[in-house]
Design an enzyme around this catalytic site. Structure first.
Site, PDB file in Angstrom:
ATOM      1  N   LYS A  33      51.431 -74.148  30.114  1.00 23.67           N
ATOM      2  CA  LYS A  33      51.069 -74.179  29.313  1.00 23.67           C
ATOM      3  C   LYS A  33      51.171 -75.233  27.488  1.00 23.67           C
ATOM      4  O   LYS A  33      50.772 -76.346  27.219  1.00 23.67           O
ATOM      5  CB  LYS A  33      49.561 -73.498  28.738  1.00 23.67           C
ATOM      6  N   ASP A  77      44.369 -73.615  28.647  1.00 32.62           N
ATOM      7  CA  ASP A  77      44.089 -72.702  28.008  1.00 32.62           C
ATOM      8  C   ASP A  77      42.547 -71.622  28.661  1.00 32.62           C
ATOM      9  O   ASP A  77      42.107 -72.337  29.434  1.00 32.62           O
ATOM     10  CB  ASP A  77      44.526 -72.506  26.743  1.00 32.62           C
TER      11      ASP A  77
END
Length: 219
Positions: A121, A139
């Protein structure tokens, strides 16, 4: 409404209303953004920005951070989530950045993930913002909003599955900014517990609003 129509509506709406959406983290160079994104894990951007106001003047370069200790860094970041781990990650990241990458933030997901505290991420955020690559960081906000809007099916139970599906359906030239669209929509409108449907202009295209059900798979 078919999935392709939802994607089309999403891209058209945000392109018209929020064409310049960007991160709310405050930074002046790739190194500072990398530090901020590492700090932002399970922590608000607002808190990170408060912390970095003092952190960056003390550690303005990768070299200065690499020469520090986790105890010293901890004193600057103690108010963020998981400060002990993040202090270790920041010092370790800086040392690898200096020793292996000549103090330059690398431009590939693979190289970025060689540093502590940098998962997929975080790496996606960096290559998307700094290098304008078509990467989609997933997220909790992106994960939640993607399911609620009906952009991904219930079977997409991991961030990676959501990422792959979003990249598949969002036009390549919109992927980088779409990451911010979904984050900001989840942060201010499609919030976790009580989504603000009355303020949402995406209601006509939202699967959850259509069904009045806001559960999402757990990360």
């Amino acid at each position: 409404m078919q999935k392709k129509d939802r994607y089309k509506a999403l891209v058209e709406y945000f392109s018209e209303n929020y064409p310049e959406a960007e991160t709310e983290l405050v930074y002046t160079n790739p190194y500072e953004l990398l530090v901020s994104v590492i700090l932002s894990a399970q922590c608000t951007d607002k808190r990170v920005n408060i912390v970095t106001q003092k952190l960056f003047p003390r550690f303005p370069t990768p070299e200065s951070l690499a020469a520090s200790t986790t105890d010293e860094v901890f004193d600057y970041i103690r108010s963020v989530s998981y400060p002990n781990n993040k202090a270790k990650h920041l010092v370790g990241m800086a040392r690898i950045l200096v020793n292996d990458f000549n103090s330059e933030v690398p431009n590939t997901i693979e190289d970025l993930q060689k540093m502590p505290g940098v998962g997929r991420k975080t790496a996606n955020v960096i290559v998307s913002i700094i290098f304008n690559q078509p990467a989609m960081a997933v997220d909790t906000h992106v994960f939640r909003v993607s399911h609620r809007l009906g952009l991904v099916p219930k079977t997409a139970k991991t961030p990676l599955l959501v990422e792959k599906m979003l990249i598949k359906h969002i036009p390549k030239d919109k992927i980088a900014v779409a990451h911010h669209w979904l984050i900001l929509h989840g942060r201010y409108i499609c919030i976790a517990r009580t989504p603000k449907c009355g303020e949402c202009n995406l209601k006509p295209y939202c699967l959850a609003f259509e069904k009045q059900k806001f559960d999402t798979p757990h990360l």
